[in-house]
Design an enzyme around this catalytic site. Structure first.
Site, mmCIF file in Angstrom:
data_model
loop_
_atom_site.group_PDB
_atom_site.id
_atom_site.type_symbol
_atom_site.label_atom_id
_atom_site.label_comp_id
_atom_site.label_asym_id
_atom_site.label_seq_id
_atom_site.Cartn_x
_atom_site.Cartn_y
_atom_site.Cartn_z
ATOM 1 N N ARG A 1 0.808 -1.233 0.000
ATOM 2 C CA ARG A 1 0.000 0.000 0.000
ATOM 3 C C ARG A 1 0.843 1.285 0.000
ATOM 4 N NH1 ARG A 1 -3.722 -1.362 4.962
ATOM 5 N NH2 ARG A 1 -2.171 -2.998 5.283
ATOM 6 N N THR B 1 2.476 -13.346 10.360
ATOM 7 C CA THR B 1 3.279 -12.849 11.491
ATOM 8 C C THR B 1 3.770 -13.979 12.408
ATOM 9 O OG1 THR B 1 1.141 -12.274 12.496
ATOM 10 C CG2 THR B 1 2.416 -10.465 11.582
ATOM 11 N N ASN C 1 0.919 1.895 7.112
ATOM 12 C CA ASN C 1 0.762 0.998 5.962
ATOM 13 C C ASN C 1 0.650 1.748 4.642
ATOM 14 O OD1 ASN C 1 0.550 -1.530 7.530
ATOM 15 N ND2 ASN C 1 -1.255 -0.515 8.358
HETATM 16 C C1 UD1 Z 1 -1.261 -6.904 12.426
HETATM 17 C C2 UD1 Z 1 -2.015 -7.806 13.439
HETATM 18 C C3 UD1 Z 1 -3.254 -7.086 13.925
HETATM 19 C C4 UD1 Z 1 -2.889 -5.760 14.522
HETATM 20 C C5 UD1 Z 1 -2.080 -4.920 13.527
HETATM 21 C C6 UD1 Z 1 -1.538 -3.686 14.214
HETATM 22 C C7 UD1 Z 1 -1.583 -10.127 12.839
HETATM 23 C C8 UD1 Z 1 -2.134 -11.334 12.177
HETATM 24 N N1 UD1 Z 1 -2.358 -9.043 12.812
HETATM 25 O O1 UD1 Z 1 -2.094 -6.746 11.281
HETATM 26 O O2 UD1 Z 1 -3.926 -7.871 14.904
HETATM 27 O O3 UD1 Z 1 -4.059 -5.070 14.910
HETATM 28 O O4 UD1 Z 1 -0.962 -5.659 13.028
HETATM 29 O O5 UD1 Z 1 -0.853 -2.849 13.298
HETATM 30 O O6 UD1 Z 1 -0.515 -10.187 13.373
HETATM 31 N N2 UD1 Z 1 5.271 -9.169 8.636
HETATM 32 C C9 UD1 Z 1 6.338 -10.022 8.419
HETATM 33 N N3 UD1 Z 1 6.112 -11.209 7.779
HETATM 34 C C10 UD1 Z 1 4.888 -11.607 7.365
HETATM 35 C C11 UD1 Z 1 3.806 -10.713 7.610
HETATM 36 C C12 UD1 Z 1 4.028 -9.512 8.240
HETATM 37 O O7 UD1 Z 1 7.481 -9.700 8.787
HETATM 38 O O8 UD1 Z 1 4.796 -12.701 6.811
HETATM 39 C C13 UD1 Z 1 5.515 -7.902 9.344
HETATM 40 C C14 UD1 Z 1 5.180 -6.652 8.536
HETATM 41 O O9 UD1 Z 1 6.333 -6.164 7.857
HETATM 42 C C15 UD1 Z 1 4.734 -5.678 9.607
HETATM 43 C C16 UD1 Z 1 4.159 -6.566 10.690
HETATM 44 O O10 UD1 Z 1 4.672 -7.865 10.467
HETATM 45 O O11 UD1 Z 1 5.839 -4.970 10.154
HETATM 46 C C17 UD1 Z 1 2.635 -6.585 10.657
HETATM 47 O O12 UD1 Z 1 2.197 -7.065 9.404
HETATM 48 P P1 UD1 Z 1 0.985 -6.374 8.650
HETATM 49 O O13 UD1 Z 1 0.775 -7.106 7.371
HETATM 50 O O14 UD1 Z 1 1.152 -4.913 8.597
HETATM 51 O O15 UD1 Z 1 -0.212 -6.816 9.637
HETATM 52 P P2 UD1 Z 1 -1.573 -6.056 9.881
HETATM 53 O O16 UD1 Z 1 -2.537 -6.467 8.853
HETATM 54 O O17 UD1 Z 1 -1.295 -4.605 10.056
HETATM 55 MG MG MG Z 2 0.429 -3.243 9.617
#
Ligand code: UD1
Ligand code: MG
Length: 461
Positions: free
Chosen positions: A13, A81, A230
């Protein structure tokens, strides 16, 4: 305590070639802010989970290196995550079974060390700690599920939530303290049968609850601390809050800011007493302002120090310079790296300096270029003077003693030396040294022609 920072997400995004966690707040990558917070909160080792752009992230972050030990963990595919944290598990050093692993997100940059400490201190060794916030802006965030007795029993992601659950205003910040002894077993049992087919870290809460593990929730009071970034709107929002916090600190220290929403600090600004800063001012890198310094509107100051009582007039740009006391720079002066200005100096409009020393009491009031110069005390550099320092291949130095007067529109061709009390007539090109007390005239002699006829306009045939 060891910390894991999740930074592998693609950041679609953002619509940018730059990895999301390298987008900056106050000229510093978001990830570097999170590293600093983790360190200040007591982390002694930080595991950063990065994706395929990991090398780029690593290179950039090393420029902001703190003392802390960082281990870089690759998550080849971004499967969620929980999967991300699992990649870091083999790298944990802690053997103490009652330690917590602090999980942070690389895209939640304003989290304060105090808040993290509060979470860690209040969470028992065998419990999970989560940071939540209560907000109307709950869109896209995981909702906190509580039992009738108000205990946290799980987190449901928005995409998987029922309409009733979507109404919940308490949401997951993403930041958690997880007991290292049980973490791996929970992570291995998380499944991806959800709307996004991802392994959610949030699913470990329900798993832990089923094993009678206590969940300690701490509510973040200041919503912006838990703000995830984001997209570019959220980046701008977080930047404004970050700037406002910096300016509020300065106001509390007694600095006058004519409008705190129109001063930006991208780095570290330290101020003496009774400093006044006008509107549309930008400070970058490390800047030190002494007592009673006044900064006029539209000034930009980077990596410089300004002495007591000095005034920076509107539109002046200063970089990599050391400026003395009771000096006046500007309006519209450009002070470039390697400039050292003494006390009671005046550098006026459209004067550019680079690698130049200007001694006490010296004046260069209008329209000059002063490069690779050493100028003594009480000299006068006339309007339009050019220090001709470059021969097309190399730079050379111009040296002026004390009380030297350079008449307007002169060119000083380096290397050249003008000794104490010497005087250069206006319009001179000087390329040989001028001894002490001498006058140098280096211009064509004026001819005045009598009986000259002014040209008249041709009449059309
Ligand atoms: C996540 C949380 C959500 C919370 C929100 C707060 C989960 C499933 N959800 O959602 O409950 O309210 O953050 O901002 O955890 N990342 C990785 N590897 C992956 C996926 C993500 O390193 O495979 C990292 C991303 O770079 C980021 C963080 O984890 O820094 C969160 O990932 P993002 O996709 O932004 O999760 P949200 O949908 O925001
Ligand atoms: Mg996020």
């Amino acid at each position: 305590m060891e910390a894991v920072i999740l930074a592998a997400g693609k950041g679609t995004r953002m619509h940018s070639q730059l990895p999301k966690v390298l987008q900056t707040i106050g000229n510093k990558p978001m990830l570097a802010h999170v590293i600093d917070s983790a360190e200040s909160a007591g982390a002694r080792k930080i595991h950063i989970v990065v994706g395929n752009d990991g090398e780029q992230v690593k290179d950039q972050i090393l420029n902001f290196a703190s003392q802390i030990e960082v281990s870089w963990v690759l998550q080849k595919e971004q499967l969620g995550t929980a999967h991300a944290v699992l990649q870091a598990v083999p790298h944990f050093e802690t053997k103490a079974q009652d330690d917590h692993i602090l999980v942070l997100y690389g895209d939640v940059p304003l989290i304060k060390p105090d808040t993290l400490r509060q979470l860690l201190v209040s969470t028992r060794a065998d419990a999970i700690g989560i940071l939540t916030l209560i907000t109307k802006n709950n869109k896209g965030l995981g909702r906190i599920l509580r039992s009738e007795s108000n205990d946290v029993i799980g987190i449901v992601e928005e995409k998987d939530a029922s309409d009733l659950q979507k109404e919940i205003k308490e949401v997951n910040s993403g930041i958690m303290a997880l007991p290292v002894a049980r973490l791996e077993s929970w992570l291995n049992r998380v499944e991806n049968n959800n709307q996004q087919s991802e392994y959610y870290l949030t699913d470990i809460i329900a798993l832990a609850v089923s094993e009678k593990v206590a969940i300690n929730s701490v509510v973040v009071i200041n919503e912006i601390e838990a703000q995830g970034v984001n997209d570019k709107s959220q980046l701008a929002l977080v930047e404004r809050h970050f700037q406002m916090t910096k300016c509020t600190q300065l106001l509390e220290e007694g600095v006058i800011l004519k409008d705190p929403s129109r001063t930006d600090i991208r780095g570290k600004l330290s101020c003496g007493h009774d400093v006044e800063i006008d509107i549309n001012t930008l400070f970058e890198g490390s800047v030190m302002l002494g007592d009673n310094v006044k900064i006029g509107p539209n000034a930009i100051i980077k990596d410089s120090s300004i002495g007591n009582g000095t005034q920076i007039l509107p539109g002046t740009i200063i970089e990599g310079a050391t400026i003395g006391e009771e000096t006046i720079l500007g309006p519209n002066a450009r002070i470039r790296p390697g400039t050292i200005v003494g006390n009671n100096v005046k550098v006026g409009n459209f004067v550019e300096t680079k690698q130049a020393i200007l001694g006490e009491g010296t004046k260069a009031n209008h329209l000059a270029y002063i490069g690779d110069a050493e100028i003594g005390k009480n000299c006068n550099i006339g309007a339009g003077t050019i220090f001709c320092n470059y021969d097309g291949a190399n730079k050379h130095k111009t040296i002026l003693g004390n009380n030297v007067f350079v008449g307007s529109n002169s060119v000083l061709v380096a290397p050249v030396k003008l000794e104490d009390d010497s005087f250069v007539a206006a319009g001179s090109a000087i390329n040989t040294n001028v001894p002490e007390g001498h006058l140098a005239v280096g211009r064509a002699k004026q001819r005045t022609i009598s009986g000259w006829k002014r040209p008249t306009k041709n009449t059309k045939s």
